[in-house]
Scaffold this motif. Structure first.
Motif, short mmCIF file in Angstrom:
data_model
loop_
_atom_site.label_atom_id
_atom_site.label_comp_id
_atom_site.label_asym_id
_atom_site.label_seq_id
_atom_site.Cartn_x
_atom_site.Cartn_y
_atom_site.Cartn_z
N CYS A 496 11.15 -5.32 22.80
CA CYS A 496 12.31 -4.56 22.30
C CYS A 496 12.40 -3.17 22.92
O CYS A 496 13.47 -2.56 22.92
CB CYS A 496 12.27 -4.47 20.78
N ASN A 497 11.27 -2.65 23.44
CA ASN A 497 11.35 -1.39 24.19
C ASN A 497 12.33 -1.53 25.36
O ASN A 497 13.14 -0.64 25.62
CB ASN A 497 9.98 -1.02 24.76
N THR A 498 12.22 -2.66 26.06
CA THR A 498 13.11 -2.90 27.20
C THR A 498 14.54 -3.08 26.74
O THR A 498 15.48 -2.52 27.33
CB THR A 498 12.63 -4.14 27.98
N ILE A 499 14.72 -3.87 25.69
CA ILE A 499 16.07 -4.10 25.17
C ILE A 499 16.69 -2.79 24.70
O ILE A 499 17.85 -2.47 25.01
CB ILE A 499 16.03 -5.13 24.02
N LEU A 500 15.91 -2.01 23.94
CA LEU A 500 16.41 -0.74 23.39
C LEU A 500 16.78 0.23 24.50
O LEU A 500 17.86 0.83 24.48
CB LEU A 500 15.34 -0.12 22.49
N ASP A 501 15.90 0.39 25.47
CA ASP A 501 16.13 1.39 26.52
C ASP A 501 17.39 1.07 27.31
O ASP A 501 18.23 1.96 27.54
CB ASP A 501 14.91 1.43 27.45
N TYR A 502 17.54 -0.18 27.70
CA TYR A 502 18.72 -0.58 28.47
C TYR A 502 19.98 -0.47 27.60
O TYR A 502 21.02 0.02 28.05
CB TYR A 502 18.55 -2.01 28.97
N ARG A 535 12.05 8.86 21.35
CA ARG A 535 11.44 8.74 22.68
C ARG A 535 12.43 8.19 23.68
O ARG A 535 12.45 8.62 24.85
CB ARG A 535 10.21 7.84 22.59
N ALA A 536 13.26 7.26 23.27
CA ALA A 536 14.24 6.67 24.17
C ALA A 536 15.33 7.67 24.57
O ALA A 536 15.96 7.53 25.62
CB ALA A 536 14.88 5.44 23.54
N THR A 537 15.54 8.69 23.74
CA THR A 537 16.49 9.74 24.10
C THR A 537 15.86 10.77 25.03
O THR A 537 16.56 11.62 25.58
CB THR A 537 17.03 10.46 22.86
N LEU A 538 14.53 10.70 25.19
CA LEU A 538 13.81 11.68 25.99
C LEU A 538 13.21 11.06 27.26
O LEU A 538 12.36 11.66 27.92
CB LEU A 538 12.68 12.30 25.16
N SER A 539 13.61 9.87 27.58
CA SER A 539 13.15 9.22 28.82
C SER A 539 14.15 8.14 29.18
O SER A 539 14.99 7.75 28.37
CB SER A 539 11.76 8.61 28.62
N GLN A 540 14.06 7.68 30.39
CA GLN A 540 14.87 6.55 30.83
C GLN A 540 13.97 5.67 31.68
O GLN A 540 13.18 6.17 32.48
CB GLN A 540 16.08 7.00 31.67
N VAL A 541 14.04 4.38 31.47
CA VAL A 541 13.33 3.35 32.24
C VAL A 541 11.86 3.21 31.83
O VAL A 541 11.33 2.10 31.78
CB VAL A 541 13.43 3.60 33.77
N GLN A 542 11.18 4.33 31.53
CA GLN A 542 9.74 4.25 31.26
C GLN A 542 9.42 3.22 30.18
O GLN A 542 8.41 2.51 30.28
CB GLN A 542 9.20 5.62 30.86
N LEU A 543 10.25 3.11 29.17
CA LEU A 543 9.98 2.15 28.10
C LEU A 543 10.05 0.70 28.57
O LEU A 543 9.51 -0.19 27.92
CB LEU A 543 10.97 2.36 26.94
N THR A 544 10.69 0.45 29.71
CA THR A 544 10.76 -0.92 30.22
C THR A 544 9.49 -1.29 31.00
O THR A 544 9.28 -2.46 31.31
CB THR A 544 11.96 -1.10 31.17
N SER A 545 8.68 -0.30 31.35
CA SER A 545 7.53 -0.56 32.21
C SER A 545 6.50 -1.47 31.54
O SER A 545 5.83 -2.25 32.21
CB SER A 545 6.87 0.76 32.62
N TYR A 546 6.38 -1.40 30.22
CA TYR A 546 5.39 -2.20 29.50
C TYR A 546 5.68 -3.69 29.67
O TYR A 546 4.81 -4.46 30.05
CB TYR A 546 5.43 -1.86 28.00
#
Length: 593
Positions: A496-502, A535-546
């Motif tokens: 869901c990190n990936t889903i949320l970030d995108y 965190r998602a408002t303070l970064s982009q893409v990094q949350l998809t790395s996992y």
């Protein structure tokens, strides 16, 4: 030495000439000599590139423990940005003078990593331009903390390096103020909080220590005090500047959106993840995996429901049933006061399991220190790892944990339920053993300095996520269904990190929609979900790395299993995989196959 190495390599290559019948000896000899020469030239270029890079970016050299430029601080002005672009363009021209087909597979990977790094720097300055809208880019705390926390530098080296760096601080923050244009409110608020943390590094007892020492002259001590006071004034001035900016952004409502849009997101994803997939494709894969993992959780809920609710009918709604069971189990957690101590207690147990199962070799001489997250690093993640670089590999690795004492009782209780008895163990696998801590120790031993320095976040995060499942597959937790249920909950968070970030950055979902995805779609506690939204408002893409890194590593392992059959050795796979430093998984896969 280089000439001797080249001569020996040519001789070894020429010994193979007789094995070919497709060309004449003279043609083969000429080709082989040229190829070996090209390999040596590229090796020389790589070594010089690293040295030049540290000279160009002294802060980065400090973070990896290089040491030679610790006393220098780059002023983030238009001149340094132009210098960075010119450096990258010049190095790209040098790089592209090499014939890729003449390089070894290992060197080709280094070629791609260097190319990606240089192109990314140009893109960041000329197109992404977060130097304008992200005030948290500007914080002098990291450099000073790295120097003062060193276990191996003498007091003389520390104080003299700090003395030199202090002189740059006023100009550093003046340049920062000049750069900022239409920032996001979220980054502005983060910058205020993190720069306030600078005073935990530049505190008055540092002056007392310097004054009491014998390593500086009387004139140097007086200069240290003057520069120290000027530096603190500059930090306070930046905080005041941002505080006023925050008020203006809040009252006028004209702050830049933290959403970067599809074009920038896809480009940033390509530079950071280097997976071979587009961001949109990875998002679609995550949606598919979310459905698959949820089905597994339904099966485990059906198995466990009679054990915990013998006299209560299971809700017909699967999501409600999973949520009720998880909430019931999540009250099993340590008291708030024992949270950090429990993390410390578990590390040796994880090491023992890894050794007994012979999953990977551990290095007992590389210390791991669990500590409260320093103030200048807080506000981004609940737990993190700060690891030394290849030049100071014997320094401590720090496992940073944000203290629960700073949270309200309601927030702390929610966090403890999230990091309950089972998930706290999975967190420690991820952050420590055999996750981040172990992988980064191996990365520092990689014979390719390029792969260690130009490290890929998706490989690093993906490895940590991979180890969570691998440990459970190997029997950690005794195959308890409760552990597997909580693992799937944790894994669902990764997905869901990936889903949320995108969805945030590209599709523009609202905060309520994001929290609903995390709380009802991934069964997270409110405090965790709110923290992830922030965190998602303070970064982009990094949350998809996992997720992206994990998916590629797991798929690679399964391919190797199928290919090698009974000859597959898990420990050998792990150690070969980690031997290539922190390179993107797609390149490691090519090298291993």
């Amino acid at each position: 030495m280089k000439k001797t190495a080249l001569t020996m390599a040519v001789a070894a290559a020429l010994a193979l000439v007789g094995c070919t019948t497709t060309s004449t000896p003279s043609q083969t000899t000429t080709s082989t000599v040229a190829e070996v020469s090209q390999n040596q030239d590229f090796t020389d270029f790589s070594a010089q590139f690293i040295e030049d890079m540290w000279r160009q970016y002294p802060e980065h050299s400090l973070y990896v423990g290089y040491g030679k430029y610790d006393h220098i601080m780059t002023i983030p002005n238009a001149e340094s940005r132009a210098s960075s672009v010119a450096f990258s363009q010049a190095k790209l021209r040098e790089l592209r003078s090499f014939d890729l087909n003449s390089l070894s597979d290992n060197q080709k990977t280094d070629y791609y990593l260097i190319e990606n790094s240089l192109e990314r720097r140009i893109w960041e300055v000329k197109k992404f331009k977060d130097w304008q809208w992200n005030p948290s880019n500007y914080n002098i705390s990291y450099g000073f903390a790295s120097i003062l926390n060193s276990r191996f530098k003498s007091d003389e080296d520390k104080y003299k390096a700090v003395l030199e760096r202090l002189k740059y601080v006023p100009d550093f923050y003046q340049a920062a103020k000049n750069n900022i244009n239409n920032p996001t409110l979220e980054y502005t608020q983060l910058a205020i909080a993190q720069n306030q943390g600078a005073f935990a590094i530049l505190k008055d007892d540092l002056l007392d220590k310097v004054d009491a020492s014998n390593v500086l002259t009387a004139n140097e001590k007086a200069l240290f005090k003057t520069r120290f006071v000027n530096a603190k004034t500059a930090v306070n001035g930046y905080i005041d500047f941002l505080t006023q900016l925050e008020k203006d952004l809040t009252t006028k409502g004209n702050a830049r959106s933290f959403r970067i849009g599809e074009e920038l997101y896809e480009e940033k994803f390509a530079f950071e993840i280097q997976s071979g997939y587009t961001a949109k494709t990875m998002y679609e894969k995550a949606l598919t995996d979310k459905a698959r993992v949820t089905k597994e959780m339904v099966k485990l809920t059906d198995q466990l429901w009679p054990k915990y609710f013998p006299n209560k009918a299971r809700p017909s709604n699967d999501a409600q049933a999973i949520s009720q069971l998880i909430k019931h189990l999540s009250v099993n957690h340590v008291p708030k006061e024992q949270f950090v101590d429990e993390i410390k207690r578990q590390i040796p147990l994880l090491e023992k399991f890894v050794i007994e199962k012979d999953l990977i070799s551990l290095d007992p001489e590389k210390p791991l220190v669990v500590r409260e997250t320093p103030e200048f690093m807080r506000g981004f993640a609940m737990a993190s790892i700060s690891a030394p670089g290849p030049y100071d590999a014997k320094e401590n690795t720090y496992y940073n944990v944000e203290p629960l004492e700073l949270r309200t009782e309601e927030q702390a209780s929610s966090i403890l339920r999230e990091y309950n008895h089972w998930i706290l163990q999975i967190l420690n696998i991820h952050e420590a053993v055999p996750g981040h801590y172990t992988q980064l120790v191996y990365a520092n031993k990689s014979p390719s300095l390029i792969k260690t320095i130009l490290r890929n976040g998706a490989m690093i995060e993906g490895w940590a996520v991979y180890t969570e499942r691998m440990m459970l597959e190997e029997g950690y937790g005794n195959h308890e269904p409760e552990m597997w249920l909580m693992y799937y909950k944790w894994n669902l968070r990764v997905i869901c990190n990936t889903i949320l970030d995108y969805a945030i950055q590209v599709k523009g979902i609202s905060r309520d929609e994001g929290l609903d995805l995390l709380m009802n779609g991934a069964f997270q506690e409110r405090a965790e979900a709110e923290g992830k939204w922030r965190r998602a408002t303070l970064s982009q893409v990094q949350l998809t790395s996992y997720y992206s890194g994990y998916r590629e590593i797991y798929d690679l392992r399964e391919k190797q299993k199928e290919k090698l059959g009974k000859d597959f050795d898990l420990k050998a796979f792990h150690e070969e995989f980690l031997s290539f430093g922190s390179a993107p998984v797609k390149y490691i896969s090519q090298l291993m196959q």
